[in-house]
Design a protein around this motif. Structure first.
Motif, PDB file in Angstrom:
ATOM      1  N   ARG A 180       0.816  -1.213   0.000  1.00 16.84           N
ATOM      2  CA  ARG A 180       0.000   0.000   0.000  1.00 16.84           C
ATOM      3  C   ARG A 180       0.851   1.265   0.000  1.00 16.84           C
ATOM      4  O   ARG A 180       1.922   1.310   0.605  1.00 16.84           O
ATOM      5  CB  ARG A 180      -0.920   0.002   1.223  1.00 16.84           C
ATOM      6  N   ILE A 181       0.345   2.275  -0.701  1.00 20.80           N
ATOM      7  CA  ILE A 181       0.982   3.597  -0.664  1.00 20.80           C
ATOM      8  C   ILE A 181       0.503   4.288   0.610  1.00 20.80           C
ATOM      9  O   ILE A 181      -0.677   4.591   0.766  1.00 20.80           O
ATOM     10  CB  ILE A 181       0.598   4.442  -1.892  1.00 20.80           C
ATOM     11  N   LYS A 182       1.415   4.505   1.526  1.00 16.82           N
ATOM     12  CA  LYS A 182       1.046   5.048   2.843  1.00 16.82           C
ATOM     13  C   LYS A 182       1.078   6.574   2.807  1.00 16.82           C
ATOM     14  O   LYS A 182       2.137   7.189   2.790  1.00 16.82           O
ATOM     15  CB  LYS A 182       1.976   4.484   3.906  1.00 16.82           C
ATOM     16  N   GLY A 183      -0.114   7.156   2.795  1.00 16.84           N
ATOM     17  CA  GLY A 183      -0.190   8.615   2.757  1.00 16.84           C
ATOM     18  C   GLY A 183      -0.343   9.249   4.123  1.00 16.84           C
ATOM     19  O   GLY A 183      -0.137  10.455   4.286  1.00 16.84           O
ATOM     20  N   TYR A 184      -0.696   8.433   5.124  1.00 21.43           N
ATOM     21  CA  TYR A 184      -0.917   8.991   6.465  1.00 21.43           C
ATOM     22  C   TYR A 184      -0.813   7.874   7.491  1.00 21.43           C
ATOM     23  O   TYR A 184      -1.299   6.770   7.275  1.00 21.43           O
ATOM     24  CB  TYR A 184      -2.308   9.628   6.540  1.00 21.43           C
ATOM     25  N   ARG A 185      -0.150   8.162   8.594  1.00 20.13           N
ATOM     26  CA  ARG A 185      -0.066   7.217   9.703  1.00 20.13           C
ATOM     27  C   ARG A 185      -0.549   7.910  10.967  1.00 20.13           C
ATOM     28  O   ARG A 185      -0.299   9.096  11.164  1.00 20.13           O
ATOM     29  CB  ARG A 185       1.378   6.745   9.936  1.00 20.13           C
ATOM     30  N   SER A 186      -1.216   7.143  11.829  1.00 15.80           N
ATOM     31  CA  SER A 186      -1.684   7.729  13.081  1.00 15.80           C
ATOM     32  C   SER A 186      -1.844   6.644  14.130  1.00 15.80           C
ATOM     33  O   SER A 186      -2.100   5.479  13.805  1.00 15.80           O
ATOM     34  CB  SER A 186      -3.020   8.450  12.881  1.00 15.80           C
ATOM     35  N   ASP A 187      -1.668   7.032  15.406  1.00 13.45           N
ATOM     36  CA  ASP A 187      -1.950   6.099  16.499  1.00 13.45           C
ATOM     37  C   ASP A 187      -3.345   6.337  17.062  1.00 13.45           C
ATOM     38  O   ASP A 187      -3.677   5.858  18.147  1.00 13.45           O
ATOM     39  CB  ASP A 187      -0.895   6.210  17.603  1.00 13.45           C
ATOM     40  N   SER A 188      -4.164   7.083  16.329  1.00 10.01           N
ATOM     41  CA  SER A 188      -5.548   7.348  16.735  1.00 10.01           C
ATOM     42  C   SER A 188      -6.497   6.795  15.685  1.00 10.01           C
ATOM     43  O   SER A 188      -6.491   7.241  14.535  1.00 10.01           O
ATOM     44  CB  SER A 188      -5.782   8.852  16.911  1.00 10.01           C
TER      45      SER A 188
END
Length: 315
Positions: free
Chosen positions: A229-237
């Motif tokens: 996957r193309i990762k455009g955003y990461r978050s722990d929420s």
């Protein structure tokens, strides 16, 4: 001038006699209140007087009359007793409303605990949630062992002879979510091209923890095609992930039960679309772990069983 009690060890039981005599008004009534003889009361008052230079009682026609010094001692004693009673009341409330400290990801608070808001659980227990973000297994196990944490909710069971584990949930079905304005929302199912050409929002509970859905688990081992996957955003929420999806062209993979929760209960403007049929997902399990020797084991088990019951109704 030194006190008459300088070289004596004070018997605090004598204060009970002082309180009884002042409250009852005479030695006879005080004796009945304390279930002792009047002679024992007189002896105790004599011993108490030995600690003070000032007279504590004078005799009147109706019995013993406390002096100003006796009343001063009595008032201090009553204040101390109120403080002691206050601590006992606090212990009583704590016993009736035990504090249970829960450690887990943001999903635990937003998804599991939020389902208990209409239950009397918050009247019977005092629940506290703390993030396990960036804590490794050894640190979490240590917190359980020393009692700083009562219950851990995690995708992995804690393998330790001192810890009990119970499976409370298992995410077996997965779905893609996107904004209702996303062009992909018109589809009932994504193709591999749709899936891998879109940019993804990825949930990761901490910088040291793996992503919730790992790309290595999306294909069978003998599958000729393995995309990433193309990762455009990461978050722990997880709420942050859904909010981003709602307002951008990003998509995300979520367990179906979580997607239903955010769409139907939290009212996020998202659309659920089936992922490509070529993808194969491994179940994501959720475990509850607690110390076998915990003094709150009964209450913890009740809470864990409640989580398990709630999760069984979400398919």
């Amino acid at each position: 001038m030194g006190s008459k009690s300088d070289n004596k060890e004070f018997d605090y039981n004598l204060i009970k006699v002082l309180d009884a005599v002042i409250s009852a008004g005479n030695a006879t009534k005080a004796a009945k209140k304390l279930s002792v003889t009047p002679a024992a009361i007189s002896l105790a008052l004599s011993r108490l007087q030995g600690f003070y230079e000032q007279e504590l009682f004078v005799r009147g026609k109706d019995g013993l009359i406390p002096t100003a010094k006796a009343l001063e001692i009595h008032q201090a004693f009553r204040h101390a007793m109120e403080l002691v009673k206050g601590t006992l009341a606090a212990e009583s409330v704590a016993a009736k409303n035990p504090k249970i400290t829960i450690m887990g990801s943001e999903i635990v608070e937003n998804y599991y605990l939020s389902q208990l808001y209409e239950d009397d659980i918050f009247e019977r227990f005092s629940l506290r949630h703390f993030s396990s973000r960036n804590l490794d297994k050894n640190e979490i196990n240590h917190l359980l062992g020393v009692g700083d944490c009562d219950l851990v909710i995690s995708p992995e069971a804690i393998i330790d002879p001192s810890v009990d584990n119970q499976l409370i949930d298992s995410f077996k079905n997965f779905v893609c979510i996107c904004s209702t304005d996303n062009i992909l929302s018109e589809l009932s199912q994504l193709s591999l091209h749709n899936f891998y050409s879109a940019r993804h929002a990825i949930y990761q509970s901490g910088i040291f923890s793996p992503v919730m859905i790992n790309d290595n688990d999306l294909h069978e081992k003998d599958d000729e095609y393995k995309g990433y996957r193309i990762k455009g955003y990461r978050s722990d929420s997880i709420s942050g992930i859904v909010s981003i999806i709602e307002s951008t062209s990003l998509i995300a993979l979520l367990p179906l039960k979580l997607a239903h929760f955010y769409k139907n209960q939290r009212r996020y403007a998202i659309k659920m679309v089936q992922p490509p049929p070529e993808l194969v997902f491994k179940p994501l399990n959720v475990y509850a772990s607690w110390n076998k020797k915990s003094s709150k084991k009964k209450e913890i088990k009740e809470l864990v069983d409640m989580f398990h019951t709630l999760s069984s109704f979400r398919r």
